[in-house]
Design a protein around this motif. Structure first.
Motif, PDB file in Angstrom:
ATOM      1  N   ARG A  44       0.845  -1.194   0.000  1.00 29.53           N
ATOM      2  CA  ARG A  44       0.000   0.000   0.000  1.00 29.53           C
ATOM      3  C   ARG A  44       0.875   1.236   0.000  1.00 29.53           C
ATOM      4  NH1 ARG A  44      -4.016  -0.334   4.933  1.00 29.53           N
ATOM      5  NH2 ARG A  44      -2.102   0.426   5.847  1.00 29.53           N
ATOM      6  N   ALA A  45       0.405   2.258  -0.622  1.00 24.21           N
ATOM      7  CA  ALA A  45       1.136   3.526  -0.645  1.00 24.21           C
ATOM      8  C   ALA A  45       1.356   4.030   0.774  1.00 24.21           C
ATOM      9  CB  ALA A  45       0.368   4.553  -1.465  1.00 24.21           C
ATOM     10  N   SER A  46       0.360   3.875   1.633  1.00 29.51           N
ATOM     11  CA  SER A  46       0.484   4.363   3.006  1.00 29.51           C
ATOM     12  C   SER A  46       1.542   3.611   3.800  1.00 29.51           C
ATOM     13  CB  SER A  46      -0.870   4.294   3.724  1.00 29.51           C
ATOM     14  OG  SER A  46      -1.345   2.961   3.758  1.00 29.51           O
ATOM     15  N   ASP A  47       1.924   2.437   3.347  1.00 32.70           N
ATOM     16  CA  ASP A  47       3.018   1.684   3.966  1.00 32.70           C
ATOM     17  C   ASP A  47       4.346   1.958   3.275  1.00 32.70           C
ATOM     18  OD1 ASP A  47       1.299   0.525   5.806  1.00 32.70           O
ATOM     19  OD2 ASP A  47       0.914  -1.226   4.536  1.00 32.70           O
ATOM     20  N   ARG A  48       4.309   2.869   2.301  1.00 28.77           N
ATOM     21  CA  ARG A  48       5.492   3.303   1.551  1.00 28.77           C
ATOM     22  C   ARG A  48       6.081   2.231   0.646  1.00 28.77           C
ATOM     23  NH1 ARG A  48       7.535   6.166   6.745  1.00 28.77           N
ATOM     24  NH2 ARG A  48       6.465   8.150   6.533  1.00 28.77           N
ATOM     25  N   GLU A  49       5.292   1.240   0.305  1.00 26.34           N
ATOM     26  CA  GLU A  49       5.764   0.235  -0.643  1.00 26.34           C
ATOM     27  C   GLU A  49       4.566  -0.394  -1.345  1.00 26.34           C
ATOM     28  OE1 GLU A  49       8.226  -3.909  -0.779  1.00 26.34           O
ATOM     29  OE2 GLU A  49       8.850  -2.394   0.648  1.00 26.34           O
ATOM     30  N   ILE A  50       4.584  -0.276  -2.652  1.00 25.02           N
ATOM     31  CA  ILE A  50       3.540  -0.881  -3.456  1.00 25.02           C
ATOM     32  C   ILE A  50       4.196  -1.378  -4.743  1.00 25.02           C
ATOM     33  CG2 ILE A  50       2.852   1.361  -4.421  1.00 25.02           C
ATOM     34  CD1 ILE A  50      -0.045   0.241  -4.529  1.00 25.02           C
ATOM     35  N   THR A  51       3.897  -2.595  -5.118  1.00 25.76           N
ATOM     36  CA  THR A  51       4.485  -3.186  -6.319  1.00 25.76           C
ATOM     37  C   THR A  51       3.403  -3.847  -7.158  1.00 25.76           C
ATOM     38  OG1 THR A  51       4.930  -5.291  -5.208  1.00 25.76           O
ATOM     39  CG2 THR A  51       6.696  -3.661  -5.185  1.00 25.76           C
ATOM     40  N   ALA A  52       3.673  -3.926  -8.442  1.00 30.72           N
ATOM     41  CA  ALA A  52       2.773  -4.620  -9.361  1.00 30.72           C
ATOM     42  C   ALA A  52       3.608  -5.577 -10.193  1.00 30.72           C
ATOM     43  CB  ALA A  52       2.053  -3.625 -10.265  1.00 30.72           C
ATOM     44  N   GLU A  53       3.059  -6.748 -10.453  1.00 31.35           N
ATOM     45  CA  GLU A  53       3.749  -7.746 -11.253  1.00 31.35           C
ATOM     46  C   GLU A  53       3.352  -7.637 -12.717  1.00 31.35           C
ATOM     47  OE1 GLU A  53       4.034 -11.651  -8.457  1.00 31.35           O
ATOM     48  OE2 GLU A  53       2.077 -11.239  -9.344  1.00 31.35           O
ATOM     49  N   VAL A  54       4.293  -7.967 -13.571  1.00 31.57           N
ATOM     50  CA  VAL A  54       4.010  -8.208 -14.980  1.00 31.57           C
ATOM     51  C   VAL A  54       4.529  -9.612 -15.237  1.00 31.57           C
ATOM     52  CG1 VAL A  54       4.404  -7.500 -17.363  1.00 31.57           C
ATOM     53  CG2 VAL A  54       4.299  -5.772 -15.555  1.00 31.57           C
ATOM     54  N   LEU A  55       3.676 -10.461 -15.759  1.00 33.46           N
ATOM     55  CA  LEU A  55       4.007 -11.874 -15.890  1.00 33.46           C
ATOM     56  C   LEU A  55       4.026 -12.338 -17.334  1.00 33.46           C
ATOM     57  CD1 LEU A  55       1.435 -13.090 -13.225  1.00 33.46           C
ATOM     58  CD2 LEU A  55       3.861 -12.688 -12.840  1.00 33.46           C
ATOM     59  N   GLY A  56       4.985 -13.162 -17.655  1.00 34.29           N
ATOM     60  CA  GLY A  56       4.939 -13.980 -18.858  1.00 34.29           C
ATOM     61  C   GLY A  56       4.394 -15.305 -18.364  1.00 34.29           C
TER      62      GLY A  56
END
Length: 118
Positions: A64-76
């Protein structure tokens, strides 16, 4: 000297952070989809079956942005997608991100603006 007091600031900040969490999660998923589309449409590997192209997709969003870390995956998202991507001459995910970086940044900025507008 003037003493200015702002009331309701804690609630306003909490509301902004909640909006940012929601909008950025959606924005990160849209940004990952931009990269996935770039990776599936322009890659160095030979497309034999079409499976890897069709299954290069945006994955999950974590944090979460409020936890100062947010990531998104891109998968093959095939049995061999990660194997192909690890081979330097055939890597397709990171190069796709690099080509789409400006669009990714714009997508995330739009999400942050939507959060601020709420």
């Amino acid at each position: 000297m003037i003493d200015v007091r702002v009331t309701g600031l804690t609630e306003s900040i909490a509301s902004l952070m909640a909006a940012l969490d929601g909008e950025l999660a959606d924005g990160m998923h849209r940004a990952a989809a931009v990269v996935a589309e770039e990776a599936s449409s322009s890659h160095p590997y030979t497309n034999r079956t079409g499976d890897l192209e069709q299954r290069t997709v945006a994955g999950s969003v974590s944090g979460r942005a409020s936890d100062r870390e947010i990531t998104a995956e891109v998968l093959g998202d095939t049995e061999y997608g990660e194997y192909v991507d690890r081979k330097p001459p055939f890597a397709f995910l990171e190069p796709a991100y690099q080509r789409a970086e400006a669009q990714v940044e714009a997508t995330i900025e739009q999400a942050m603006q939507r959060a601020a507008d709420r």
